[in-house]
Scaffold this active site. Structure first.
Site, PDB file in Angstrom:
ATOM      1  N   ARG A  87      40.687  -3.351  36.802  1.00 55.84           N
ATOM      2  CA  ARG A  87      40.488  -1.901  36.638  1.00 55.84           C
ATOM      3  C   ARG A  87      39.007  -1.598  36.866  1.00 55.84           C
ATOM      4  O   ARG A  87      38.157  -2.078  36.107  1.00 55.84           O
ATOM      5  CB  ARG A  87      40.911  -1.497  35.227  1.00 55.84           C
ATOM      6  CG  ARG A  87      40.601  -0.066  34.864  1.00 55.84           C
ATOM      7  CD  ARG A  87      41.119   0.265  33.454  1.00 55.84           C
ATOM      8  NE  ARG A  87      40.832   1.640  33.122  1.00 55.84           N
ATOM      9  CZ  ARG A  87      39.900   2.026  32.258  1.00 55.84           C
ATOM     10  NH1 ARG A  87      39.159   1.143  31.615  1.00 55.84           N
ATOM     11  NH2 ARG A  87      39.694   3.309  32.028  1.00 55.84           N
ATOM     12  N   HIS A 131      34.856   7.941  35.430  1.00 60.58           N
ATOM     13  CA  HIS A 131      34.388   7.243  34.231  1.00 60.58           C
ATOM     14  C   HIS A 131      32.961   7.741  33.975  1.00 60.58           C
ATOM     15  O   HIS A 131      31.995   6.991  34.032  1.00 60.58           O
ATOM     16  CB  HIS A 131      34.458   5.726  34.428  1.00 60.58           C
ATOM     17  CG  HIS A 131      34.388   4.917  33.165  1.00 60.58           C
ATOM     18  ND1 HIS A 131      35.344   3.994  32.814  1.00 60.58           N
ATOM     19  CD2 HIS A 131      33.476   4.882  32.168  1.00 60.58           C
ATOM     20  CE1 HIS A 131      35.017   3.420  31.662  1.00 60.58           C
ATOM     21  NE2 HIS A 131      33.868   3.945  31.250  1.00 60.58           N
ATOM     22  N   GLU A 176      38.719   8.274  29.134  1.00 61.46           N
ATOM     23  CA  GLU A 176      38.186   8.772  27.865  1.00 61.46           C
ATOM     24  C   GLU A 176      37.569  10.167  27.969  1.00 61.46           C
ATOM     25  O   GLU A 176      36.363  10.346  27.750  1.00 61.46           O
ATOM     26  CB  GLU A 176      37.159   7.785  27.304  1.00 61.46           C
ATOM     27  CG  GLU A 176      37.707   6.392  27.079  1.00 61.46           C
ATOM     28  CD  GLU A 176      36.703   5.442  26.422  1.00 61.46           C
ATOM     29  OE1 GLU A 176      35.586   5.873  26.110  1.00 61.46           O
ATOM     30  OE2 GLU A 176      37.046   4.281  26.224  1.00 61.46           O
ATOM     31  N   ASN A 305      42.473   3.025  25.260  1.00 55.69           N
ATOM     32  CA  ASN A 305      41.301   2.198  24.984  1.00 55.69           C
ATOM     33  C   ASN A 305      41.139   2.133  23.479  1.00 55.69           C
ATOM     34  O   ASN A 305      41.021   3.169  22.821  1.00 55.69           O
ATOM     35  CB  ASN A 305      40.037   2.812  25.603  1.00 55.69           C
ATOM     36  CG  ASN A 305      40.086   2.792  27.126  1.00 55.69           C
ATOM     37  OD1 ASN A 305      41.013   2.239  27.719  1.00 55.69           O
ATOM     38  ND2 ASN A 305      39.094   3.399  27.740  1.00 55.69           N
ATOM     39  N   TYR A 307      39.137   0.141  20.169  1.00 56.63           N
ATOM     40  CA  TYR A 307      38.110  -0.783  19.658  1.00 56.63           C
ATOM     41  C   TYR A 307      38.189  -0.945  18.146  1.00 56.63           C
ATOM     42  O   TYR A 307      38.139  -2.054  17.640  1.00 56.63           O
ATOM     43  CB  TYR A 307      36.712  -0.310  20.085  1.00 56.63           C
ATOM     44  CG  TYR A 307      36.526  -0.460  21.581  1.00 56.63           C
ATOM     45  CD1 TYR A 307      36.079  -1.654  22.118  1.00 56.63           C
ATOM     46  CD2 TYR A 307      36.872   0.572  22.455  1.00 56.63           C
ATOM     47  CE1 TYR A 307      35.952  -1.824  23.487  1.00 56.63           C
ATOM     48  CE2 TYR A 307      36.753   0.413  23.826  1.00 56.63           C
ATOM     49  CZ  TYR A 307      36.292  -0.786  24.332  1.00 56.63           C
ATOM     50  OH  TYR A 307      36.194  -0.956  25.684  1.00 56.63           O
ATOM     51  N   GLU A 371      41.510  -0.752  27.826  1.00 56.60           N
ATOM     52  CA  GLU A 371      40.263  -1.366  27.352  1.00 56.60           C
ATOM     53  C   GLU A 371      40.466  -1.886  25.946  1.00 56.60           C
ATOM     54  O   GLU A 371      41.046  -1.201  25.094  1.00 56.60           O
ATOM     55  CB  GLU A 371      39.095  -0.368  27.287  1.00 56.60           C
ATOM     56  CG  GLU A 371      38.508   0.012  28.601  1.00 56.60           C
ATOM     57  CD  GLU A 371      37.305   0.957  28.456  1.00 56.60           C
ATOM     58  OE1 GLU A 371      36.628   0.917  27.406  1.00 56.60           O
ATOM     59  OE2 GLU A 371      37.079   1.726  29.404  1.00 56.60           O
TER      60      GLU A 371
HETATM   61  O1  IFM Z   1      31.489   0.578  27.603  1.00 57.76           O
HETATM   62  C1  IFM Z   1      32.414   1.506  27.145  1.00 57.76           C
HETATM   63  C2  IFM Z   1      33.291   2.012  28.262  1.00 57.76           C
HETATM   64  O2  IFM Z   1      32.548   2.554  29.286  1.00 57.76           O
HETATM   65  C3  IFM Z   1      34.230   3.073  27.741  1.00 57.76           C
HETATM   66  N1  IFM Z   1      34.935   2.621  26.583  1.00 57.76           N
HETATM   67  C4  IFM Z   1      34.192   1.997  25.525  1.00 57.76           C
HETATM   68  C5  IFM Z   1      33.300   0.911  26.088  1.00 57.76           C
HETATM   69  C6  IFM Z   1      32.501   0.248  24.944  1.00 57.76           C
HETATM   70  O3  IFM Z   1      31.689   1.185  24.317  1.00 57.76           O
END
Ligand code: IFM
Length: 467
Positions: A87, A131, A176, A305, A307, A371
């Site tokens: 990606r 992006h 995002e 995405n 985290y 992500e």
């Molecule tokens: O690096 C970023 C990415 O560009 C978008 N999502 C979160 C990642 C980590 O912060």
């Protein structure tokens, strides 16, 4: 027997379905460099990173991981890892420098070469159109708060589909949009650095519109078999307690963090509570007839995405904020437990919760983790090894959470690890390393971290071995 049982390697305890996509992800401004080459003009991130005090150490993406000149080496790395998909994002100002009018051939050629080289390596190219690197000229004309930007995006989407549609079968309109709208225009920690709640809400709406118009433009130019999607960084938000005030805090963040995109894109409507909550900022009169229907153009999958989760309670948070006024009612509560170098909590359950929510709320929509990954303070030791056991543990836990969600009936089709390479981590510059491949930014030397070898094994065996 379910698809999950289909493989037979006895060492693999958590098997993923046959055909599951194993990928890595990157973004143009974070890795390409070559910021002024072959006709590329500045994006909002070039401008922002040159503005004193905006990016740590004054870092810029001028050179980044020099991927523009090292494409072959980077594709060879991915081939070594055995990824099935890659990606990447397309830098809008590299292919359409002013954000309008005809494309620049050299810019298109770079992405054609990338796609060809991936296909030759047996890796499926997955292209993201946006992006975060808006051509500066479009920001000067009003940026995302300005409706016309959505139409510019649709034109750009059509150009890219015409140029790459014969090679790229999977397309994502936006990455995002929450960050683009609320970090870019709300609290200003991202480009273009504006701090204006109304601008942030207008930006969010025009990003939804851009997504829908872009999806339509892609469909108009791509073969019927092409896949069109959108990637959201949905917030896994939890209330600290079941008290009504804390639940209401979670509802507010869910409205302005998640449903502001989910509702227009999947249901063609704005969340009523969001409209109520944001009444002090706007009456949403900038939403025109037909916009929400356009935003709801059908898509083939949703990219997620993830985290870490957020825990919230009634209270208040600091301003300027990315929450369009919700910060006056919401306190973010630090979660206990381990944290990454970003100071983000490590909590794989949040990913499982999110996938189960989407299973229930969006039945029939295939999900892809576009992500997931973690930053740690990695370094190459004297013998040249990069040991990153915390990242391996993070990835293992999150893949196990994806597997659990699959067992629970979530339709997850793939997992893209963020990120292939250490890169320009936006306002943190080069101070945070998310890669499974270490980059020495002085020499551009690439070194596989232990996590890269671990991921290659996971891919080869089609799942996770016992820890
Ligand atoms: O690096 C970023 C990415 O560009 C978008 N999502 C979160 C990642 C980590 O912060």
């Amino acid at each position: 027997m379910t698809a999950l049982d289909a493989r037979t390697d006895p060492a693999t305890t958590l098997r993923f379905p046959e055909g599951f996509r194993w990928g890595t992800a990157t973004a143009a401004y974070q890795i390409e460099g070559a910021a002024a080459e072959d006709g590329r003009t500045p994006s909002i991130w070039d401008t922002f990173s040159r503005t004193p005090g905006k990016v740590r150490n004054g870092d810029t993406g001028d050179i980044a991981a020099d991927h523009y000149h090292r494409l072959d080496e980077d594709v060879a790395l991915m081939r070594r890892l055995g990824v099935t998909d890659y990606r990447f994002s397309i830098a809008w100002p590299r292919v359409q420098p002013t954000g309008r009018g005809p494309a620049v051939r050299k810019g298109l050629d770079f992405y054609r070469r990338l796609a060809d080289s991936l296909l030759e390596a047996g890796i499926r190219p997955v292209a993201t159109l946006y992006h975060w690197d808006l051509p500066q000229e479009l920001e000067d004309a009003g940026g995302w708060p300005h409706r016309e930007t959505a139409h510019r995006f649709a034109e750009y989407a059509g150009i890219m589909a015409d140029a790459l549609g014969d090679r790229v079968a999977t397309w994502t309109t936006l990455n995002e949009p929450w960050c683009a709208a609320f970090l870019g225009y709300g609290n200003g920690v991202h480009a273009p650095g504006r701090t204006d709640d109304l601008a942030a809400l207008r930006a969010a709406h025009h990003l939804n519109l851009a997504h829908g118009l872009g999806a339509r433009a892609l469909r108009g130019a791509l073969p019927a078999s092409a896949e069109v999607s959108l990637t959201l960084n949905l917030h896994a938000v939890r209330a600290l307690t079941q008290a009504p005030e804390d639940l209401d805090a979670a509802r507010r963040i869910d409205a302005v963090g998640n449903r502001i995109f989910l509702d227009p894109v999947f249901h063609g409507r704005l969340p009523e509570d969001l409209v109520r909550d944001t009444a002090p900022v706007t009456d949403w009169a900038f939403v025109r007839d037909g916009d929400l229907e356009a935003a709801a153009a059908p898509i083939d999958s949703l990219g997620i995405n993830y985290y870490s989760p957020s825990v919230v309670a009634a209270g208040s948070s600091e301003s300027p904020s990315p929450w369009a006024g919700a910060e006056r009612h919401v306190r973010f509560v630090p979660a206990p437990g381990p944290r990454t170098a970003m100071d983000w909590p490590v909590d794989a359950d949040g990913l499982h919760e999110l996938l189960i929510r989407l299973r229930d709320e969006l039945p029939g929509v295939p999900l892809v983790i576009t992500e997931n990954g973690a930053a740690y303070d990695d370094y190459a030791d004297p013998s040249g090894n990069v040991k990153d056991p915390e990242r391996v543990a993070y990835l293992h836990a999150h893949l196990a959470a994806v597997h659990r969600a699959l067992e629970d009936g979530a339709d997850v089709r793939g997992y893209f690890l963020w990120s292939l390479l250490d890169n320009f981590e936006w306002a943190y510059g080069y101070s945070k390393r998310f890669g499974i491949v270490h980059v020495d930014f002085a020499t551009q030397r690439r070194t596989l971290k232990d996590s890269a070898r671990w991921y290659a094994e996971v891919i080869a065996r089609g799942g996770l071995a016992e820890e």
